[in-house]
Design an enzyme around this catalytic site. Structure first.
Site, PDB file in Angstrom:
ATOM      1  N   GLY A  24       0.977  -1.286  -0.322  1.00  0.00           N
ATOM      2  CA  GLY A  24      -0.444  -0.154  -0.429  1.00  0.00           C
ATOM      3  C   GLY A  24       0.839   1.356   0.104  1.00  0.00           C
ATOM      4  O   GLY A  24       0.324   2.311  -0.447  1.00  0.00           O
ATOM      5  N   THR A  27       1.596   1.667  -3.348  1.00  0.00           N
ATOM      6  CA  THR A  27       0.773   1.517  -5.186  1.00  0.00           C
ATOM      7  C   THR A  27      -0.552   1.977  -4.801  1.00  0.00           C
ATOM      8  O   THR A  27      -1.497   1.735  -5.810  1.00  0.00           O
ATOM      9  CB  THR A  27       1.298  -0.101  -5.409  1.00  0.00           C
ATOM     10  OG1 THR A  27       0.623  -1.253  -5.214  1.00  0.00           O
ATOM     11  CG2 THR A  27       2.494  -0.091  -6.445  1.00  0.00           C
ATOM     12  N   ARG A  28      -0.916   1.959  -3.927  1.00  0.00           N
ATOM     13  CA  ARG A  28      -2.160   1.906  -3.640  1.00  0.00           C
ATOM     14  C   ARG A  28      -3.234   3.065  -3.423  1.00  0.00           C
ATOM     15  O   ARG A  28      -4.137   2.492  -4.217  1.00  0.00           O
ATOM     16  CB  ARG A  28      -2.575   1.742  -1.162  1.00  0.00           C
ATOM     17  CG  ARG A  28      -3.944   1.757  -0.988  1.00  0.00           C
ATOM     18  CD  ARG A  28      -4.320   2.161  -0.167  1.00  0.00           C
ATOM     19  NE  ARG A  28      -3.935   1.057   1.044  1.00  0.00           N
ATOM     20  CZ  ARG A  28      -3.900  -0.272   1.174  1.00  0.00           C
ATOM     21  NH1 ARG A  28      -4.840  -1.146   0.182  1.00  0.00           N
ATOM     22  NH2 ARG A  28      -3.312  -1.006   2.080  1.00  0.00           N
ATOM     23  N   GLY A  56     -11.822  -4.223  14.016  1.00  0.00           N
ATOM     24  CA  GLY A  56     -12.201  -4.870  14.765  1.00  0.00           C
ATOM     25  C   GLY A  56     -11.547  -6.193  14.011  1.00  0.00           C
ATOM     26  O   GLY A  56     -11.489  -6.754  15.641  1.00  0.00           O
ATOM     27  N   GLU A  90       2.182 -12.905   3.160  1.00  0.00           N
ATOM     28  CA  GLU A  90       0.455 -13.210   2.006  1.00  0.00           C
ATOM     29  C   GLU A  90       0.913 -14.378   0.669  1.00  0.00           C
ATOM     30  O   GLU A  90       0.624 -15.229   0.254  1.00  0.00           O
ATOM     31  CB  GLU A  90       0.234 -11.911   1.272  1.00  0.00           C
ATOM     32  CG  GLU A  90      -0.825 -10.740   2.654  1.00  0.00           C
ATOM     33  CD  GLU A  90      -0.990  -9.752   1.421  1.00  0.00           C
ATOM     34  OE1 GLU A  90      -1.129  -9.466   0.302  1.00  0.00           O
ATOM     35  OE2 GLU A  90      -1.444  -8.891   2.510  1.00  0.00           O
TER      36      GLU A  90
END
Length: 174
Positions: A24, A27-28, A56, A90
């Site tokens: 992010g 490139t976000r 949350g 990820e």
């Protein structure tokens, strides 16, 4: 583009057509926003962390579920991607879920795929950064686990770079 329709995703028990993995930080608000919009405009149900994770909720749990429940993944590999331990985790998860029926498309955004494969340039800087941070861990067991994580990251980086992807060097954000 990906030639998927959202009805195909649900027919095979996938919640998402595409999971977007990206840093992010760089490139976000540029390339990834454009890509996300195009995917949505094509009718593809796309997981993007700021859209799909409820406030949350456990970020790690939600990311793992998003990865597992996606029919395909797009990894926007940018200069800061490997500096993020979240992104590297990820990537490892994506590669663990990957099979012949699911598409993984790497986009090398202002990064040479050979730098990812060889772990040179900005990738070497990022891995060195993580190694230095992990070496400062005083608990020997934790330090060993962290260094093992770096080995998994290195393997995942090589695997990603060995896929036919889209190198986007010196192109506009659109």
């Amino acid at each position: 583009m990906l030639k998927l329709k959202s009805s195909e995703a649900s027919a095979e028990n996938y919640r998402y057509d595409v999971f977007l993995s990206f840093s992010g930080e760089d490139t976000r608000k540029t390339f990834t926003d454009h890509l996300y919009k195009e995917l949505k405009d094509e009718g593809l149900i796309t997981f993007r962390d700021d859209e799909e994770i409820e406030r949350g909720e456990s970020i790690k749990f939600e990311l793992e579920n998003g990865i597992q429940q996606s029919r395909s993944w797009i990894v926007v590999f940018s200069k800061k991607y490997a500096f993020s331990s979240w992104c590297l985790d990820e990537l490892v998860m994506i590669l663990e879920c990957r099979n012949s029926k699911r598409l993984l498309l790497p986009i090398f955004y202002h990064v040479d795929p050979s730098d990812v494969r060889k772990q040179s340039g900005c990738i070497a800087e990022a891995i060195d950064h993580h190694e230095e941070k992990f070496k400062r861990e005083v608990d020997e067991t934790k330090r060993k686990n962290m260094m093992d994580k770096i080995k998994r990251w290195r393997t995942a980086l090589t695997q990603l770079a060995n896929l036919a992807g889209m190198p986007l060097q010196n192109v506009a954000n659109g």
